[in-house]
Structure formats: structure tokens, C-alpha cells
Design a protein around this motif. Structure first.
Motif, PDB file in Angstrom:
ATOM      1  N   SER A 114       0.828  -1.207   0.000  1.00 54.64           N
ATOM      2  CA  SER A 114       0.000   0.000   0.000  1.00 54.64           C
ATOM      3  C   SER A 114       0.863   1.258   0.000  1.00 54.64           C
ATOM      4  O   SER A 114       0.501   2.271  -0.595  1.00 54.64           O
ATOM      5  N   ALA A 115       2.021   1.185   0.657  1.00 57.42           N
ATOM      6  CA  ALA A 115       2.943   2.326   0.673  1.00 57.42           C
ATOM      7  C   ALA A 115       3.461   2.616  -0.731  1.00 57.42           C
ATOM      8  O   ALA A 115       3.582   3.779  -1.138  1.00 57.42           O
ATOM      9  N   VAL A 116       3.761   1.552  -1.479  1.00 58.42           N
ATOM     10  CA  VAL A 116       4.212   1.722  -2.867  1.00 58.42           C
ATOM     11  C   VAL A 116       3.114   2.369  -3.694  1.00 58.42           C
ATOM     12  O   VAL A 116       3.346   3.348  -4.419  1.00 58.42           O
ATOM     13  N   ALA A 117       1.890   1.841  -3.578  1.00 54.56           N
ATOM     14  CA  ALA A 117       0.773   2.363  -4.361  1.00 54.56           C
ATOM     15  C   ALA A 117       0.452   3.807  -3.996  1.00 54.56           C
ATOM     16  O   ALA A 117       0.241   4.653  -4.880  1.00 54.56           O
ATOM     17  N   LEU A 152      -4.251   9.324   1.156  1.00 57.12           N
ATOM     18  CA  LEU A 152      -3.887   8.095   0.454  1.00 57.12           C
ATOM     19  C   LEU A 152      -2.942   7.220   1.268  1.00 57.12           C
ATOM     20  O   LEU A 152      -2.897   6.002   1.075  1.00 57.12           O
ATOM     21  N   GLY A 153      -2.179   7.849   2.161  1.00 59.48           N
ATOM     22  CA  GLY A 153      -1.268   7.075   2.989  1.00 59.48           C
ATOM     23  C   GLY A 153       0.194   7.339   2.728  1.00 59.48           C
ATOM     24  O   GLY A 153       1.022   6.428   2.774  1.00 59.48           O
ATOM     25  N   ALA A 154       0.540   8.601   2.455  1.00 58.48           N
ATOM     26  CA  ALA A 154       1.946   8.973   2.248  1.00 58.48           C
ATOM     27  C   ALA A 154       2.202  10.296   2.971  1.00 58.48           C
ATOM     28  O   ALA A 154       1.289  10.890   3.557  1.00 58.48           O
ATOM     29  N   THR A 155       3.436  10.744   2.929  1.00 58.71           N
ATOM     30  CA  THR A 155       3.817  11.944   3.674  1.00 58.71           C
ATOM     31  C   THR A 155       3.723  13.199   2.818  1.00 58.71           C
ATOM     32  O   THR A 155       3.284  13.154   1.665  1.00 58.71           O
ATOM     33  N   THR A 156       4.147  14.304   3.375  1.00 63.80           N
ATOM     34  CA  THR A 156       4.051  15.617   2.747  1.00 63.80           C
ATOM     35  C   THR A 156       4.580  15.611   1.319  1.00 63.80           C
ATOM     36  O   THR A 156       5.715  15.193   1.063  1.00 63.80           O
ATOM     37  N   ALA A 157       3.754  16.091   0.380  1.00 62.58           N
ATOM     38  CA  ALA A 157       4.164  16.170  -1.025  1.00 62.58           C
ATOM     39  C   ALA A 157       4.869  17.492  -1.270  1.00 62.58           C
ATOM     40  O   ALA A 157       4.458  18.530  -0.755  1.00 62.58           O
ATOM     41  N   THR A 158       5.913  17.435  -2.050  1.00 59.73           N
ATOM     42  CA  THR A 158       6.691  18.644  -2.321  1.00 59.73           C
ATOM     43  C   THR A 158       7.249  18.592  -3.736  1.00 59.73           C
ATOM     44  O   THR A 158       7.358  17.521  -4.339  1.00 59.73           O
ATOM     45  N   SER A 159       7.588  19.742  -4.277  1.00 55.05           N
ATOM     46  CA  SER A 159       8.217  19.795  -5.600  1.00 55.05           C
ATOM     47  C   SER A 159       9.601  19.161  -5.513  1.00 55.05           C
ATOM     48  O   SER A 159      10.360  19.438  -4.587  1.00 55.05           O
ATOM     49  N   THR A 178      -5.066   0.260  -0.639  1.00 48.47           N
ATOM     50  CA  THR A 178      -6.271  -0.145   0.096  1.00 48.47           C
ATOM     51  C   THR A 178      -6.085  -0.141   1.613  1.00 48.47           C
ATOM     52  O   THR A 178      -7.023   0.156   2.361  1.00 48.47           O
ATOM     53  N   GLU A 179      -4.887  -0.465   2.101  1.00 49.69           N
ATOM     54  CA  GLU A 179      -4.665  -0.578   3.542  1.00 49.69           C
ATOM     55  C   GLU A 179      -4.316   0.738   4.218  1.00 49.69           C
ATOM     56  O   GLU A 179      -4.317   0.829   5.443  1.00 49.69           O
ATOM     57  N   THR A 180      -3.991   1.765   3.429  1.00 50.87           N
ATOM     58  CA  THR A 180      -3.614   3.054   4.018  1.00 50.87           C
ATOM     59  C   THR A 180      -4.601   4.166   3.676  1.00 50.87           C
ATOM     60  O   THR A 180      -4.541   5.243   4.260  1.00 50.87           O
ATOM     61  N   PHE A 181      -5.512   3.916   2.730  1.00 54.49           N
ATOM     62  CA  PHE A 181      -6.444   4.950   2.295  1.00 54.49           C
ATOM     63  C   PHE A 181      -7.350   5.408   3.443  1.00 54.49           C
ATOM     64  O   PHE A 181      -7.995   4.600   4.112  1.00 54.49           O
TER      65      PHE A 181
END
Length: 436
Positions: free
Chosen positions: A51-54, A300-307, A229-232
């Protein structure tokens, strides 16, 4: 005129559809390592690996697509490496919080980013940065990019006595990277279009032929669309507020605000988005994009998005419009199905690109007024501290605090403004929070 030419009008920026797509491919090749690095760190935080990859790839696709179609910036957006490391190895480590609570803090920081953006405080901050400091940021990022490249291919290595030292140049991967530097540099000197992507592909193939890089084993194509699916929607906002993660939310906000700000300034300068008055075109949309991306990333299950800094590779290849970002997003979508093949591009093949891009960004150093010591010292501290602390935001902090300090001590109060003073105070607070 094609649909893409009508939508993005690359000719207006001295580019072409072909060049924009090639630039997108180059940035993708430089960025694709994040597919493996970011999920690995998230897994260390306790998240399910698949799920982390997705989630990592989907965040990158969505955020980069919006950056290209709406903000029209030639920049890739994805979960940041530094902030992911902070999340995995501090928030979900010594701090003792679950990854769900950590994602709640990320989501809250995204709301803070958005509020700062719609109230135009972020734009006010960026416009308040003196041009000399903006040039120093570009140069500092260039040094940082080059250092990352040298580190990833083994040209420099850790040393307990001197911190860093010359790496093992007899290592096959390091030798291939050195060859890549000369190959790409020579092609660029000859003005060969696609020099960077040619270099990446040649070094990757050479590594496979020489047995340095193994071919992927097992299934290389996924017939189903991977989903997180597991982190959403697993972020625990209530838990983050209940535990009072003020310092963590503040750190997430500060790091992303100035990390992202530094990257956008640096890439905008190289892409020709900074006007003569210092303002950056479409900056509002770019900042709103990364704010919304951070909230989507937490959902979605990830960290801060940045450029991403690696977008500099595509900009250097000629990327000037949002079509570059759209190409990056499309290639990451394909990567959902071909992740084993994407993994064939090793770090030592992309490292030469980072080093050369760093050299290109260093050209801005000549535009800094080093004869004025009240400019020279803050500019120097900004440039040198980014690679030495391995953190863009820290370089910002040193630059802002020293700029305000030395201008005030020398009586040059006319060179200061309330925004710069507030930023410097925020950085002092941020540094104080890191004290043991």
C-alpha cells in the motif's frame, strides 16, 4: 497545430512538444528512484509495504498532473524524502506515534499550507525574499543536488574523522558514474538534444552488460491496478490533535514551506518563470497545488508532497511548460504496472545528471553581490549550509537569520522588511525546538 500545442503552447517559451516530452522523461528517470526509497521508509514506520508503494506513486501521479495541467509548471511533485525520513524515523520512531497519527499531523500541516497560500502569506514571503538571496538559494540547491549525486554514486563517502572523504573510485558503479559525467557533459558541450537521457540509458545498459546491475527477477508486469487499500483514509486527525503534536506539525509546516519554496525559486529561475520584478509566474497555482497534494497524500497514505529537486534535470533538458509535468505523471502511471523495470535504472546512472544539473545551477553565483558583505555572508551561509546539513530548509534558515542579523547590526534597516523579520523569528523558534 496539435492538441498539446494548443493546451501548453510550448513555442511561446521557446520549446516544442517533443522537447517537453523528452524533458519529462529525463525528470522521470531522475525521480523514479523514489518509488523504492519512499515506500521503504514508510514501511519502516509500520505501513504495509504494498500500500505504501501504491500510495507513493498515486500521490506523485495526481499532484504532478495538477501541477502540469493547472499550474503549468514543468515540475514533478511527490512525497518528500527528507520529510518522509523525519516521519518514519522520528514521528513514528523516538516520538512514539503510530503512522495513522503521523498522517493526521501531515493532513493538518496541509491545511496550514493551504491557509497560508489562499491568504497569500506564502506568496508574500517569496516575494519578500531579496534577489541576492534568491540567487543564493539557486546556487545552494545546485550544490545540494551535486552532493546528493556524488553521494549516491560513491564519489564521496562518509568518514568518521573528516565526515566526508573521497569514495572508492575502483568501485564499478562509481566508475560508471564518472563515465556518465563525461559522456553527458561532452554531449551537452556539443549541444546534443537529449544528452541527459542518452547518458542515463547508456550507463544503465552498460551496468547490465557488465553485470553491475542485475536484471529484474520474476514477474515484471502487473495486470491489476495497484491501489493503497490498507492506508487509504487511515489518517488519525483526532489523535494528532488529542496528542498535541504542535512541534511536529510546526516542523512539517516549516520544512515543507521553505523546502518547496526553495525548489520552486530555483527551478523557476532556470525555467525563466521569474520576471524582472522578482515575481514568479503562476506561483499561486503551484503553491495551492502542493498544499492540496499534501492533504491528498495524507488521505492516500503517504507523507508531505513537495516539488522535487530532480525536476531540475528536465528543466535543464529544455522543459518550460506543464507538458513536462504531464509527461512525468503519465510515466509514473505506467510505472504502476512496470515497477520492476523502473527499478532497473540504478542510482549510479542518474547521479551524473544530478551533478551536471548542480553545475548548471551554480552559474547563478555570478549574479550575487559578493562585494557587499551584508549580502555575501548570508548568501554564503545559505549556499554552504544546504549540502553540509543535507537540508534545504536549514539553508533557508541560516540565510534569513543572518541576513536580518547582519543588516540590523550594520544599520542597514532600509534593506529589511517586516516579512523578513517574521521569517527570521520563525526560523529561530524552529531551531530552538530542535534543542535537546
Amino acid at each position: 497545430m496539435s492538441v498539446l500545442e494548443k493546451l501548453f503552447n510550448p513555442a511561446a517559451r521557446g520549446s516544442t512538444v517533443k522537447r517537453e516530452m523528452l524533458a519529462g522523461l529525463t525528470s522521470f528517470m531522475a525521480m523514479c528512484y523514489l518509488i523504492f526509497v519512499v515506500p521503504s521508509m514508510l514501511a519502516d514506520a509500520g505501513m504495509p509495504k504494498d500500500s505504501a508503494v501504491a500510495s507513493t506513486i498515486w500521490v506523485t501521479i495526481i499532484a504532478t498532473l495538477v501541477m502540469g495541467v493547472w499550474a503549468k509548471f514543468p515540475v514533478g511533485v511527490a512525497p518528500g524524502l527528507g520529510i518522509t525520513a523525519f516521519f518514519a524515523y522520528y514521528v513514528c520512531g523516538p516520538a512514539g506515534y503510530s503512522w495513522q497519527t503521523g498522517l493526521g499531523a501531515v493532513f493538518i500541516s496541509g491545511i496550514v499550507f493551504l491557509l497560508l497560500t489562499v491568504t497569500r502569506i506564502r506568496q508574500l514571503i517569496i516575494n519578500a525574499v531579496p534577489m541576492d538571496l534568491k540567487f543564493a538559494i539557486v546556487v545552494g540547491i545546485g550544490a545540494f543536488i551535486a552532493f546528493i549525486g556524488m553521494k549516491s554514486c560513491g564519489i564521496v563517502a562518509a568518514d568518521p574523522a573528516t565526515f566526508v572523504t573521497l569514495g572508492n573510485l575502483g568501485n564499478p558503479q562509481t566508475l560508471l558514474s564518472v563515465v556518465g559525467i563525461f559522456l553527458i557533459g561532452g554531449l551537452m558541450a556539443l549541444r546534443v538534444r537529449g544528452a541527459m537521457i542518452i547518458g542515463i540509458l547508456v550507463i544503465t545498459v552498460a551496468g547490465i552488460v557488465l553485470g553491475v546491475t542485475p536484471l529484474p527477477q520474476g514477474q515484471i508486469f502487473s495486470t491489476s491496478l495497484p491501489m493503497p487499500t490498507e492506508t487509504f483514509m487511515q489518517m488519525d486527525i483526532k489523535g494528532a490533535l488529542h496528542h498535541g503534536l504542535i512541534s511536529i506539525i510546526f516542523t512539517l509546516t516549516m520544512v515543507d514551506l521553505f523546502d518547496n519554496m526553495g525548489v520552486l525559486i530555483g527551478l523557476s529561475q532556470k525555467a525563466g518563470f521569474i520576471r524582472e520584478d522578482g515575481h514568479i509566474e503562476n506561483l499561486d497555482k503551484a503553491l495551492i497545488t502542493d498544499s492540496m497534494a499534501t492533504m491528498a497524500s495524507a488521505a492516500l497514505g503517504a507523507t508531505t508532497a513537495t516539488s522535487y529537486l530532480e525536476s531540475a534535470a528536465g528543466v535543464a533538458e529544455g522543459g518550460r511548460t506543464g507538458l513536462t509535468a504531464v509527461t512525468i505523471a503519465f510515466l509514473f502511471f505506467l510505472a504502476l504496472f512496470f515497477s520492476p523495470l523502473v527499478g532497473m535504472v540504478p542510482a549510479y546512472a542518474t547521479a551524473p545528471v544530478l551533478i551536471i544539473v548542480g553545475a548548471m545551477m551554480m552559474q547563478e553565483v555570478g549574479r550575487i553581490s559578493f562585494k557587499d558583505f551584508t549580502v555575501a555572508l548570508p548568501a554564503f551561509l545559505t549556499i554552504i549550509s544546504m549540502p553540509l546539513t543535507f537540508n534545504i530548509a536549514t539553508g533557508f534558515g541560516f540565510g534569513f537569520v543572518s541576513w536580518v542579523g547582519i543588516k540590523a547590526l550594520s544599520g542597514r534597516f532600509k534593506d529589511l522588511n517586516i516579512v523578513m523579520l517574521c521569517i527570521a523569528i520563525c526560523f529561530v523558534i524552529n531551531f530552538a525546538l530542535r534543542l535537546p
